[in-house]
Design a protein around this motif. Structure first.
Motif, mmCIF file in Angstrom:
data_model
loop_
_atom_site.group_PDB
_atom_site.id
_atom_site.type_symbol
_atom_site.label_atom_id
_atom_site.label_comp_id
_atom_site.label_asym_id
_atom_site.label_seq_id
_atom_site.Cartn_x
_atom_site.Cartn_y
_atom_site.Cartn_z
ATOM 1 N N ALA A 3 -0.289 3.019 0.716
ATOM 2 C CA ALA A 3 0.851 2.233 0.254
ATOM 3 C C ALA A 3 0.523 1.642 -1.113
ATOM 4 O O ALA A 3 -0.604 1.216 -1.360
ATOM 5 C CB ALA A 3 1.167 1.125 1.247
ATOM 6 N N PRO A 4 1.493 1.615 -2.007
ATOM 7 C CA PRO A 4 1.262 1.015 -3.321
ATOM 8 C C PRO A 4 0.906 -0.467 -3.179
ATOM 9 O O PRO A 4 1.305 -1.117 -2.214
ATOM 10 C CB PRO A 4 2.612 1.173 -4.031
ATOM 11 C CG PRO A 4 3.307 2.268 -3.302
ATOM 12 C CD PRO A 4 2.822 2.189 -1.886
ATOM 13 N N GLY A 5 0.194 -0.978 -4.136
ATOM 14 C CA GLY A 5 -0.236 -2.373 -4.105
ATOM 15 C C GLY A 5 0.765 -3.313 -4.720
ATOM 16 O O GLY A 5 0.382 -4.210 -5.476
ATOM 17 N N LEU A 20 12.806 3.991 -2.373
ATOM 18 C CA LEU A 20 11.470 3.448 -2.624
ATOM 19 C C LEU A 20 10.674 3.360 -1.328
ATOM 20 O O LEU A 20 9.498 3.719 -1.282
ATOM 21 C CB LEU A 20 11.563 2.066 -3.274
ATOM 22 C CG LEU A 20 11.886 2.044 -4.756
ATOM 23 C CD1 LEU A 20 12.287 0.638 -5.190
ATOM 24 C CD2 LEU A 20 10.702 2.542 -5.577
ATOM 25 N N HIS A 21 11.324 2.884 -0.285
ATOM 26 C CA HIS A 21 10.668 2.734 1.012
ATOM 27 C C HIS A 21 10.150 4.083 1.529
ATOM 28 O O HIS A 21 9.055 4.152 2.094
ATOM 29 C CB HIS A 21 11.626 2.096 2.011
ATOM 30 C CG HIS A 21 11.022 1.844 3.342
ATOM 31 N ND1 HIS A 21 10.103 0.836 3.558
ATOM 32 C CD2 HIS A 21 11.173 2.478 4.528
ATOM 33 C CE1 HIS A 21 9.730 0.873 4.816
ATOM 34 N NE2 HIS A 21 10.356 1.856 5.427
ATOM 35 N N THR A 22 10.916 5.142 1.321
ATOM 36 C CA THR A 22 10.477 6.461 1.801
ATOM 37 C C THR A 22 9.250 6.970 1.054
ATOM 38 O O THR A 22 8.555 7.855 1.554
ATOM 39 C CB THR A 22 11.605 7.522 1.719
ATOM 40 O OG1 THR A 22 11.995 7.676 0.362
ATOM 41 C CG2 THR A 22 12.790 7.136 2.585
ATOM 42 N N THR A 23 8.962 6.413 -0.127
ATOM 43 C CA THR A 23 7.747 6.785 -0.858
ATOM 44 C C THR A 23 6.560 5.920 -0.453
ATOM 45 O O THR A 23 5.464 6.090 -0.986
ATOM 46 C CB THR A 23 7.938 6.691 -2.386
ATOM 47 O OG1 THR A 23 8.089 5.316 -2.753
ATOM 48 C CG2 THR A 23 9.112 7.518 -2.858
ATOM 49 N N GLY A 24 6.794 4.962 0.448
ATOM 50 C CA GLY A 24 5.721 4.095 0.907
ATOM 51 C C GLY A 24 5.666 2.741 0.246
ATOM 52 O O GLY A 24 4.742 1.959 0.505
ATOM 53 N N VAL A 25 6.627 2.438 -0.602
ATOM 54 C CA VAL A 25 6.645 1.141 -1.275
ATOM 55 C C VAL A 25 7.213 0.086 -0.317
ATOM 56 O O VAL A 25 8.331 0.254 0.182
ATOM 57 C CB VAL A 25 7.505 1.184 -2.560
ATOM 58 C CG1 VAL A 25 7.618 -0.200 -3.186
ATOM 59 C CG2 VAL A 25 6.930 2.176 -3.559
ATOM 60 N N PRO A 26 6.463 -0.994 -0.049
ATOM 61 C CA PRO A 26 7.045 -2.083 0.732
ATOM 62 C C PRO A 26 8.248 -2.645 -0.024
ATOM 63 O O PRO A 26 8.158 -2.911 -1.225
ATOM 64 C CB PRO A 26 5.923 -3.117 0.813
ATOM 65 C CG PRO A 26 4.677 -2.407 0.396
ATOM 66 C CD PRO A 26 5.096 -1.260 -0.458
ATOM 67 N N THR A 27 9.361 -2.824 0.672
ATOM 68 C CA THR A 27 10.616 -3.144 0.011
ATOM 69 C C THR A 27 11.371 -4.223 0.764
ATOM 70 O O THR A 27 11.440 -4.194 1.990
ATOM 71 C CB THR A 27 11.497 -1.879 -0.077
ATOM 72 O OG1 THR A 27 10.734 -0.843 -0.693
ATOM 73 C CG2 THR A 27 12.735 -2.107 -0.892
#
Length: 158
Positions: A3-5, A20-27
């Protein structure tokens, strides 16, 4: 994939948030940006999409605590479709301070007829700080293109 920081906080823009969420970004999508920033355990990238952009910019103009600001097809400057409340907020943004050294990305499609670039540029020119980057894509800006560009920008600045 790790997950991105960073945490994406949006006031509006559920489709962008989902992408964004599907790319692993907490949103987080919320109107209470102050609480989201206060409670964040990661650096916050505030994303203002369409009519959510004035609130995001105003937050960035008046408060600290975000790592970057991203404006996706933002309603800034002038816009004929603005409600009285939105027009008032846009005026506050237009006459507020520039964004200083806050890393800021403006994404827009060249053929956007709903939010014309010339009207938006009137607003971005007023808030432009020393770390302001604009990316105008040919045609219309798709959610996928926006997310790709947001990810690349955030990798550089956060």
């Amino acid at each position: 994939m790790d997950a991105p920081g960073w945490l994406a906080v949006l006031t509006h823009g559920e489709r962008i948030a989902f992408a964004l969420h599907t790319t692993g970004v907490p949103t987080v999508v919320t109107e209470d940006v102050a609480s989201a920033v206060r409670d964040a355990r990661l650096p916050v990238v505030l994303i203002g999409h369409f009519t959510g952009a004035p609130a995001a910019v105003r937050y960035a103009q008046t408060r600290a605590g975000i790592a970057a600001l991203v404006l996706v097809s933002p309603v800034l400057g002038m816009w004929d479709g603005a409600s009285d409340e939105l027009a008032e907020l846009m005026d506050e943004v237009n006459f507020g301070p520039a964004l200083g050294d806050l890393p800021t990305l403006w994404l827009h499609g060249a053929d956007d007829e709903i939010v014309p670039i010339s009207d938006t540029r009137a607003g971005t020119d007023r808030i432009r700080g020393s770390a302001f980057e604009e990316q105008i894509v040919e045609g219309l800006l798709t959610d996928g293109e926006a997310v790709t560009r947001v990810l690349a920008f955030v990798r550089k600045v956060v």
